[in-house]
Design a protein around this motif. Structure first.
Motif, PDB file in Angstrom:
ATOM      1  N   ARG A  60      -0.309  12.381   6.435  1.00 40.89           N
ATOM      2  CA  ARG A  60      -0.065  10.870   6.350  1.00 40.89           C
ATOM      3  C   ARG A  60      -0.277  10.381   4.911  1.00 40.89           C
ATOM      4  NH1 ARG A  60      -4.121   7.670  10.092  1.00 40.89           N
ATOM      5  NH2 ARG A  60      -5.650   9.011   9.683  1.00 40.89           N
ATOM      6  N   TYR A  89       1.011  -1.225   0.040  1.00 40.47           N
ATOM      7  CA  TYR A  89      -0.032   0.005  -0.096  1.00 40.47           C
ATOM      8  C   TYR A  89       0.814   1.101   0.032  1.00 40.47           C
ATOM      9  CZ  TYR A  89      -3.462  -3.263   1.446  1.00 40.47           C
ATOM     10  OH  TYR A  89      -4.444  -4.638   1.256  1.00 40.47           O
ATOM     11  N   ASP A  99       5.772   4.984   7.605  1.00 35.63           N
ATOM     12  CA  ASP A  99       4.681   4.056   8.048  1.00 35.63           C
ATOM     13  C   ASP A  99       4.484   3.008   6.917  1.00 35.63           C
ATOM     14  OD1 ASP A  99       2.479   2.412   8.765  1.00 35.63           O
ATOM     15  OD2 ASP A  99       1.366   4.306   9.079  1.00 35.63           O
ATOM     16  N   ASN A 100       5.086   1.793   6.941  1.00 34.74           N
ATOM     17  CA  ASN A 100       5.189   0.733   5.738  1.00 34.74           C
ATOM     18  C   ASN A 100       4.094  -0.137   6.106  1.00 34.74           C
ATOM     19  OD1 ASN A 100       6.014  -1.079   4.100  1.00 34.74           O
ATOM     20  ND2 ASN A 100       8.048  -1.321   4.626  1.00 34.74           N
ATOM     21  N   ASN A 101       3.142  -0.034   5.359  1.00 37.07           N
ATOM     22  CA  ASN A 101       2.036  -0.883   5.236  1.00 37.07           C
ATOM     23  C   ASN A 101       1.886  -2.032   4.102  1.00 37.07           C
ATOM     24  OD1 ASN A 101      -0.543  -2.065   5.902  1.00 37.07           O
ATOM     25  ND2 ASN A 101      -1.777  -0.185   5.474  1.00 37.07           N
ATOM     26  N   THR A 102       2.663  -2.911   4.318  1.00 35.97           N
ATOM     27  CA  THR A 102       2.790  -4.185   3.312  1.00 35.97           C
ATOM     28  C   THR A 102       2.221  -5.292   3.657  1.00 35.97           C
ATOM     29  OG1 THR A 102       4.758  -2.582   2.806  1.00 35.97           O
ATOM     30  CG2 THR A 102       4.769  -4.855   1.869  1.00 35.97           C
ATOM     31  N   VAL A 144       3.349   3.602   0.893  1.00 34.98           N
ATOM     32  CA  VAL A 144       4.259   3.770   2.184  1.00 34.98           C
ATOM     33  C   VAL A 144       4.155   5.434   2.444  1.00 34.98           C
ATOM     34  CG1 VAL A 144       6.602   3.538   3.109  1.00 34.98           C
ATOM     35  CG2 VAL A 144       5.619   2.071   1.287  1.00 34.98           C
TER      36      VAL A 144
END
Length: 282
Positions: free
Chosen positions: A256, A241, A272-275, A243
């Protein structure tokens, strides 16, 4: 000096720093995907009995994957165009999007042979919604009747108003599937733990490289976000998603999303790494 060898003789998944390669090999038992599929399905069936359910009907992409081990990209995860039914005492039936997606599923999922059917999509059908949603419910009802569970409690994980009304109009006793699905998924199997460790290893490495190699004065937030995204994909992640990278004045109030702001010497940097990692674990 003898190093710590207390791990010998204990399950591999118990040790956070012992991580298998993502590839397979003939000389080592790593993630066993046949066992993973069987263990997940067994946990779902166990929770069905505990919650006294005649069937699970799932539309949430993660739940469909948990029951059928099918995946066709993030874009179709939660938009009501595919679903699965697990009847009590039976095996899961996957309803896959008609067309090339259906053909791909039949090629990709030999463990689902004979149990893949075309999905009936009712969302965005405009004036035909009532007709299409009733056809979708009929496709589910057919599975329930084949397994003689249509009079039992039918647990569904997600619905819109059109599908709720259609299910209720058929006289089905609809209940919430999430207590059973959450109870099944919250306890991870050995292979799930191994996949979580793989995802953690990739995430750790990306943050190390971001801090010590990439986050330097002159790079923009978007450039840093792109480097992290590229790294995650090249190391085997399924979905990255956006980053989030925020620096300097963009950290308070916290903005954000990454912008074209240049990171300066002395800036605070938030990442914020949403992976989603290998095989859907994160």
């Amino acid at each position: 000096m003898v190093g710590d060898i207390t791990f010998i003789g204990k399950p591999h998944e118990y040790w956070a720093r012992r991580v298998f390669s993502q590839s397979g090999a003939d000389w080592q038992e790593r993630v066993n995907f046949d066992r993973l599929r069987g263990d997940r399905l067994a946990r779902a069936k166990e929770q069905m009995e505990i919650h006294d359910l005649g069937a699970l009907v799932v539309y949430d992409g993660a739940n469909v994957r948990y029951l059928t081990s099918s995946f066709q990209g993030n874009w179709k995860y939660n938009i009501f165009i595919r679903y699965a039914v697990l009847p009590r005492g039976g095996e899961p039936i996957l309803f896959e999007t008609a067309g090339s997606d259906l053909h791909c599923a039949k090629m990709d999922l030999p463990w689902m042979e004979g149990r893949i059917r075309p999905a009936i999509t009712w969302k965005w059908s405009e004036g035909a919604q009532d007709m299409m949603v009733n056809r979708m419910v009929d496709s589910v009802l057919e599975v329930l009747r084949e397994n003689k569970v249509e009079k039992e409690r039918i647990a569904i994980d997600s619905m819109d108003m059109a599908s709720l009304n259609a299910f209720q109009s058929k006289g089905l006793n609809v209940v919430n599937a999430w207590p059973a699905m959450s109870a099944a998924r919250v306890v991870k199997t050995p292979d799930e733990i191994e996949l979580l460790k793989q995802a953690a290893a990739i995430g750790d490495a990306s943050m190390y490289k971001a801090r010590y190699e990439w986050a330097k004065p002159g790079i923009t937030e978007r450039e840093l976000s792109a480097k992290i995204t590229n790294f995650m994909y090249t190391k085997g992640c399924e979905i990255v998603y956006e980053v989030i990278v925020a620096s300097g004045g963009n950290t308070n109030p916290y903005r954000r999303w990454p912008t074209d702001k240049i990171i300066r010497q002395g800036d605070m940097v938030i990442i914020d790494n949403n992976t989603v990692g290998p095989s859907g674990y994160f």
